[in-house]
Design an enzyme around this catalytic site. Structure first.
Site, PDB file in Angstrom:
ATOM      1  N   SER A  76       3.623 -11.851  12.231  1.00 41.00           N
ATOM      2  CA  SER A  76       4.207 -13.033  12.862  1.00 41.00           C
ATOM      3  C   SER A  76       3.128 -14.086  13.110  1.00 41.00           C
ATOM      4  CB  SER A  76       4.952 -12.620  14.141  1.00 41.00           C
ATOM      5  OG  SER A  76       5.758 -13.660  14.614  1.00 41.00           O
ATOM      6  N   ASP A 131      15.304 -11.873   8.829  1.00 42.35           N
ATOM      7  CA  ASP A 131      14.495 -12.339   9.963  1.00 42.35           C
ATOM      8  C   ASP A 131      15.135 -13.600  10.544  1.00 42.35           C
ATOM      9  OD1 ASP A 131      12.467 -13.230  11.709  1.00 42.35           O
ATOM     10  OD2 ASP A 131      10.886 -12.474  10.389  1.00 42.35           O
ATOM     11  N   HIS A 163      12.827  -9.346  12.057  1.00 43.12           N
ATOM     12  CA  HIS A 163      11.460  -9.694  12.453  1.00 43.12           C
ATOM     13  C   HIS A 163      10.783  -8.430  12.981  1.00 43.12           C
ATOM     14  CE1 HIS A 163       8.414 -12.684  13.195  1.00 43.12           C
ATOM     15  NE2 HIS A 163       8.223 -12.198  14.405  1.00 43.12           N
TER      16      HIS A 163
END
Length: 190
Positions: A76, A131, A163
């Site tokens: 991320s 995601d 995610h």
């Protein structure tokens, strides 16, 4: 992830006020004006983190590790941080991995790579199509723009992955790491 011949360092992002959470304290690498790829980057907090992470890289160099044996990356925001660090400040690293990550449309990374003619660190990117926090299209666009600027970049797509990481992503990353930093005959890290 453990390797017999590779030292793994897991730096932790600092706690800081985070604008997308209305200024609440969060453990994040840098601030964002919003979680989107179509807004300006919070370059002051990104550059502050790049300086701190450069200290980590420099400590390893002082310990005898050459930059062509250093990989950096993250998940991320950590992947975004790694791309800034490598492609703006440390273009002689062995490689970069970015998992469920993206760069903003007008990223300072893209500006820094314009006109570059040197060999750049390879990018290994993974992203799930489901995601909802960091959209797959943002990761895909990041990959395409970096390729257009001379980065040897791969994008590994994971249908139905949100995610998050799964075993396949971790195994694919491990395979890539071992390809970039193979065990040298007769050598290992203790």
């Amino acid at each position: 992830m453990a390797f017999q011949h590779i030292k793994v360092i897991y730096p932790t992002a600092p706690a800081r006020p985070y604008t997308p959470m209305k200024g609440a304290i969060s453990t994040v690498w840098f601030d964002r004006y919003k979680i989107s790829n179509d807004c300006p980057e919070h370059i002051e907090s990104i550059d502050s983190m790049c300086q701190g992470l450069t200290d980590v890289i420099n400590d390893e160099i002082k310990n005898g590790i050459t930059k062509d044996k250093i990989l950096i990356g993250g998940f991320s925001m950590g992947g975004g941080m790694a791309m800034h660090l490598a492609y703006r400040f440390h273009r002689d690293l062995a490689g970069v991995f970015a998992l469920s990550s993206f760069l903003n449309k007008d990223s300072a990374v893209y500006e820094a790579l314009k006109g570059n003619e040197s060999v750049l660190p390879e990018l290994f990117q993974c992203h799930g199509t489901a995601d909802q926090l960091v959209l797959y299209s943002w990761g895909e666009e990041t990959n395409k723009v970096l390729k257009s600027l001379g980065v040897s970049a791969s994008l590994h797509t994971f249908p139905n992955l949100s995610h998050e990481l799964n075993r396949t992503v971790i195994e694919d990353l491990k395979t890539w790491i071992l390809k970039k930093l193979p065990v040298e005959a007769g050598k290992s890290n203790e």
